[in-house]
Enzyme design. Structure first.
Site, PDB file in Angstrom:
ATOM      1  N   SER A 144       0.857  -1.184   0.000  1.00 26.44           N
ATOM      2  CA  SER A 144       0.000   0.000   0.000  1.00 26.44           C
ATOM      3  C   SER A 144       0.895   1.235   0.000  1.00 26.44           C
ATOM      4  O   SER A 144       1.780   1.362   0.850  1.00 26.44           O
ATOM      5  CB  SER A 144      -0.885  -0.033   1.248  1.00 26.44           C
ATOM      6  OG  SER A 144      -1.670   1.131   1.337  1.00 26.44           O
ATOM      7  N   LYS A 170      -0.950  -0.843  -4.457  1.00 25.78           N
ATOM      8  CA  LYS A 170      -2.181  -0.114  -4.120  1.00 25.78           C
ATOM      9  C   LYS A 170      -1.808   1.338  -3.868  1.00 25.78           C
ATOM     10  O   LYS A 170      -0.941   1.625  -3.040  1.00 25.78           O
ATOM     11  CB  LYS A 170      -2.822  -0.740  -2.880  1.00 25.78           C
ATOM     12  CG  LYS A 170      -3.898   0.105  -2.217  1.00 25.78           C
ATOM     13  CD  LYS A 170      -4.647  -0.704  -1.166  1.00 25.78           C
ATOM     14  CE  LYS A 170      -4.747   0.033   0.154  1.00 25.78           C
ATOM     15  NZ  LYS A 170      -5.472  -0.752   1.176  1.00 25.78           N
ATOM     16  N   LEU A 171      -2.471   2.225  -4.602  1.00 24.55           N
ATOM     17  CA  LEU A 171      -2.220   3.656  -4.421  1.00 24.55           C
ATOM     18  C   LEU A 171      -3.348   4.267  -3.601  1.00 24.55           C
ATOM     19  O   LEU A 171      -4.523   4.065  -3.899  1.00 24.55           O
ATOM     20  CB  LEU A 171      -2.163   4.361  -5.780  1.00 24.55           C
ATOM     21  CG  LEU A 171      -1.097   3.881  -6.776  1.00 24.55           C
ATOM     22  CD1 LEU A 171      -1.193   4.695  -8.072  1.00 24.55           C
ATOM     23  CD2 LEU A 171       0.305   3.990  -6.175  1.00 24.55           C
ATOM     24  N   LYS A 172      -2.980   5.025  -2.589  1.00 24.58           N
ATOM     25  CA  LYS A 172      -3.982   5.793  -1.848  1.00 24.58           C
ATOM     26  C   LYS A 172      -4.386   6.981  -2.718  1.00 24.58           C
ATOM     27  O   LYS A 172      -3.517   7.621  -3.323  1.00 24.58           O
ATOM     28  CB  LYS A 172      -3.380   6.288  -0.526  1.00 24.58           C
ATOM     29  CG  LYS A 172      -3.106   5.162   0.470  1.00 24.58           C
ATOM     30  CD  LYS A 172      -4.405   4.566   1.000  1.00 24.58           C
ATOM     31  CE  LYS A 172      -4.149   3.623   2.169  1.00 24.58           C
ATOM     32  NZ  LYS A 172      -5.401   3.072   2.723  1.00 24.58           N
ATOM     33  N   ASP A 198      -7.202   3.055  -3.240  1.00 28.60           N
ATOM     34  CA  ASP A 198      -7.961   3.072  -1.980  1.00 28.60           C
ATOM     35  C   ASP A 198      -8.253   4.516  -1.592  1.00 28.60           C
ATOM     36  O   ASP A 198      -7.331   5.306  -1.384  1.00 28.60           O
ATOM     37  CB  ASP A 198      -7.145   2.379  -0.877  1.00 28.60           C
ATOM     38  CG  ASP A 198      -7.912   2.240   0.431  1.00 28.60           C
ATOM     39  OD1 ASP A 198      -9.092   2.659   0.496  1.00 28.60           O
ATOM     40  OD2 ASP A 198      -7.328   1.704   1.394  1.00 28.60           O
ATOM     41  N   ASN A 200     -10.343   5.459   1.078  1.00 27.38           N
ATOM     42  CA  ASN A 200     -10.644   5.664   2.504  1.00 27.38           C
ATOM     43  C   ASN A 200     -11.760   6.695   2.716  1.00 27.38           C
ATOM     44  O   ASN A 200     -11.605   7.642   3.483  1.00 27.38           O
ATOM     45  CB  ASN A 200      -9.389   6.057   3.294  1.00 27.38           C
ATOM     46  CG  ASN A 200      -8.405   4.916   3.447  1.00 27.38           C
ATOM     47  OD1 ASN A 200      -7.324   4.942   2.864  1.00 27.38           O
ATOM     48  ND2 ASN A 200      -8.762   3.899   4.204  1.00 27.38           N
ATOM     49  N   GLU A 223     -11.201   0.839  -3.835  1.00 29.47           N
ATOM     50  CA  GLU A 223     -11.537   0.498  -2.449  1.00 29.47           C
ATOM     51  C   GLU A 223     -12.187   1.686  -1.736  1.00 29.47           C
ATOM     52  O   GLU A 223     -11.649   2.795  -1.749  1.00 29.47           O
ATOM     53  CB  GLU A 223     -10.238   0.075  -1.740  1.00 29.47           C
ATOM     54  CG  GLU A 223     -10.398  -0.403  -0.305  1.00 29.47           C
ATOM     55  CD  GLU A 223      -9.054  -0.846   0.295  1.00 29.47           C
ATOM     56  OE1 GLU A 223      -8.072  -1.006  -0.461  1.00 29.47           O
ATOM     57  OE2 GLU A 223      -8.994  -1.003   1.522  1.00 29.47           O
ATOM     58  N   ASP A 248     -13.919  -1.782   2.423  1.00 36.33           N
ATOM     59  CA  ASP A 248     -13.048  -1.982   3.584  1.00 36.33           C
ATOM     60  C   ASP A 248     -13.830  -1.495   4.815  1.00 36.33           C
ATOM     61  O   ASP A 248     -14.505  -2.295   5.492  1.00 36.33           O
ATOM     62  CB  ASP A 248     -11.734  -1.204   3.364  1.00 36.33           C
ATOM     63  CG  ASP A 248     -10.795  -1.148   4.568  1.00 36.33           C
ATOM     64  OD1 ASP A 248     -11.157  -1.633   5.646  1.00 36.33           O
ATOM     65  OD2 ASP A 248      -9.683  -0.584   4.450  1.00 36.33           O
ATOM     66  N   LYS A 272     -10.138  -7.309   7.264  1.00 36.89           N
ATOM     67  CA  LYS A 272      -9.180  -6.982   8.323  1.00 36.89           C
ATOM     68  C   LYS A 272      -9.772  -7.529   9.612  1.00 36.89           C
ATOM     69  O   LYS A 272     -10.889  -7.145   9.991  1.00 36.89           O
ATOM     70  CB  LYS A 272      -9.015  -5.467   8.463  1.00 36.89           C
ATOM     71  CG  LYS A 272      -8.335  -4.784   7.285  1.00 36.89           C
ATOM     72  CD  LYS A 272      -8.332  -3.279   7.475  1.00 36.89           C
ATOM     73  CE  LYS A 272      -7.642  -2.578   6.316  1.00 36.89           C
ATOM     74  NZ  LYS A 272      -7.863  -1.104   6.368  1.00 36.89           N
ATOM     75  N   GLY A 300      -4.334  -4.581   5.650  1.00 35.02           N
ATOM     76  CA  GLY A 300      -3.335  -4.385   6.693  1.00 35.02           C
ATOM     77  C   GLY A 300      -3.613  -3.095   7.430  1.00 35.02           C
ATOM     78  O   GLY A 300      -4.315  -2.217   6.925  1.00 35.02           O
TER      79      GLY A 300
END
Ligand code: OSB
Ligand code: MG
Length: 379
Positions: A144, A170-172, A198, A200, A223, A248, A272, A300
């Site tokens: 990540s 995985k790129l935020k 992702d 968030n 995500e 997530d 998770k 994670g």
């Protein structure tokens, strides 16, 4: 799960709650904030045999979810462990039911259950992998990658991870850091690298057309674009983008997973253990997804070697068919608190085979980074 039912119970003497301070090798920036140092709660289940260790994944601040480390310790000490029998035989599979009357606080519950399960598995000489139902002895490793100050920094960092051998990036992302950085990474490293993003929870229900611009980059998944309680919003976005939506934050239990799948909010789920209240509920999420043909991957939460080892056992279950955020210890830590930190070899990480989580605590180093210790009940 069959191995779990066969385990002999254990007798607990109490719990130790230990806080440690560990600096990250580099700041980790997401749409919800930047982490540079972690303040981690460890739970130790004390027995007359081997002790068990659990790691609480609650962050320093309530930014990923409402949980945070001080609250997790408070609820654990004052509301959770008082419900768990001390001095009488108990079984780790009963912990979640005993803690059920306390609402939420899943990361705290998950850490307490993990400590008891680790102690019980060590006493029975059974590994987490065997107990949870693992079918692989190593798993592919994804990494990540946080939001960077510049796209040049991002290219350099991603290039380094690809050189290390990570098999999935995985790129935020967040509004203002999405189409352009993802496009540059795709063009720089080519069409064949497995890539996902992702958010968030950083977007809104109106962002479907914007997120559909990511479709051109052939991503594995997007995500958690929307807030955790907006399952219907994800179903709306899922109709507007071709890329698979993965959840997530929204998936806090196997019940939530079934609900999200039935409402068409996601085609993939990130599991998770901390977010769903423990490794046993994580297996239940895995099972309901498997029954419905929904593939899962292991997320994670910047874990130390303790949580990292348990995550690898989980990631070895059969429906974990998508590469997870199961990176090497050195991705986040200069030095780990276990003697044999997770290492990357040919893009894969090895599932620990020893008793319990399989890790051996580096007690000298652990003591050197410990900031507080509380034992309950006080002896
Ligand atoms: O959303 O997956 C997330 C870290 C902290 C909180 C939330 C997330 C993450 C990560 C890091 O993406 C994954 C890892 O530990 O490798
Ligand atoms: Mg995530």
């Amino acid at each position: 799960m069959s191995r779990l039912a066969e385990l002999s119970p254990i007798v607990l003497r109490g719990f130790e709650f230990r806080r440690i301070a560990l600096p990250l090798v580099s700041p980790f920036r997401t749409s919800f904030g930047t982490e540079t140092d972690r303040d981690i709660l460890l739970v130790r289940a004390l027995t007359d045999g081997p002790d068990g260790w659990g790691e609480c994944v609650a962050g320093n601040d309530p930014l990923y979810s409402s949980e945070y480390v001080d609250a997790a310790q408070h609820v654990s000490v004052h509301h959770l462990v008082s419900r768990i029998p001390i001095g009488a035989p108990i079984h780790a599979v009963d912990v979640a039911r005993v803690l059920e009357p306390v609402k939420d606080h899943r990361m705290a519950k998950g850490a307490v259950e993990a400590a008891v399960l680790d102690a019980q598995l060590r006493a029975n000489d059974v590994s987490f992998a065997a107990a949870l139902g693992a079918v692989r002895d190593r798993v592919p490793s994804g990494v990540s990658v946080g939001i960077m100050d510049t796209i040049d920094d991002l290219v350099r960092v991603v290039g380094g991870y690809l050189d290390d051998g990570y098999v999935r990036i995985k790129l935020k992302i967040e509004p203002g850091w999405d189409i352009e950085p993802v496009g540059v990474i795709r063009r720089t490293f080519g069409d064949s690298i497995p890539l996902q993003v992702d958010a968030n929870t950083a977007y809104t229900r109106d962002d479907g057309p914007h997120l559909a611009r990511l479709d051109q980059f052939d991503l594995l998944l997007i995500e958690q674009p929307l807030p955790e309680d907006d399952v219907t919003g994800h179903a709306i976005i899922a109709k507007q983008v071709a890329t698979a939506i993965c959840l997530d934050e929204s998936i806090v239990s196997s019940r939530a997973a079934v609900d999200a799948i039935e409402r068409g909010a996601c085609r993939i789920i990130n599991i998770k253990a901390g977010r769903v209240g423990g490794y046993l509920e994580a297996v239940a999420v895995h099972d309901v997804c498997r029954e419905r043909g929904v593939p899962v991957w292991c997320g994670g939460m910047l874990e130390t070697g303790i949580g990292r080892a348990m995550n690898l056992a989980l990631a070895a279950l059969p429906n974990f068919t998508i590469t997870g955020d199961v990176s090497a210890s050195e991705r986040f830590w200069r030095r780990d608190i276990v003697t044999d930190p997770v290492r990357l070899a040919n893009g894969h990480v090895t599932v620990p085979a020893g008793s319990g989580s399989g890790v051996i605590i580096d007690h000298d180093f652990l003591d050197s980074v410990t900031t507080s210790r509380v034992v309950v009940p006080q002896g």
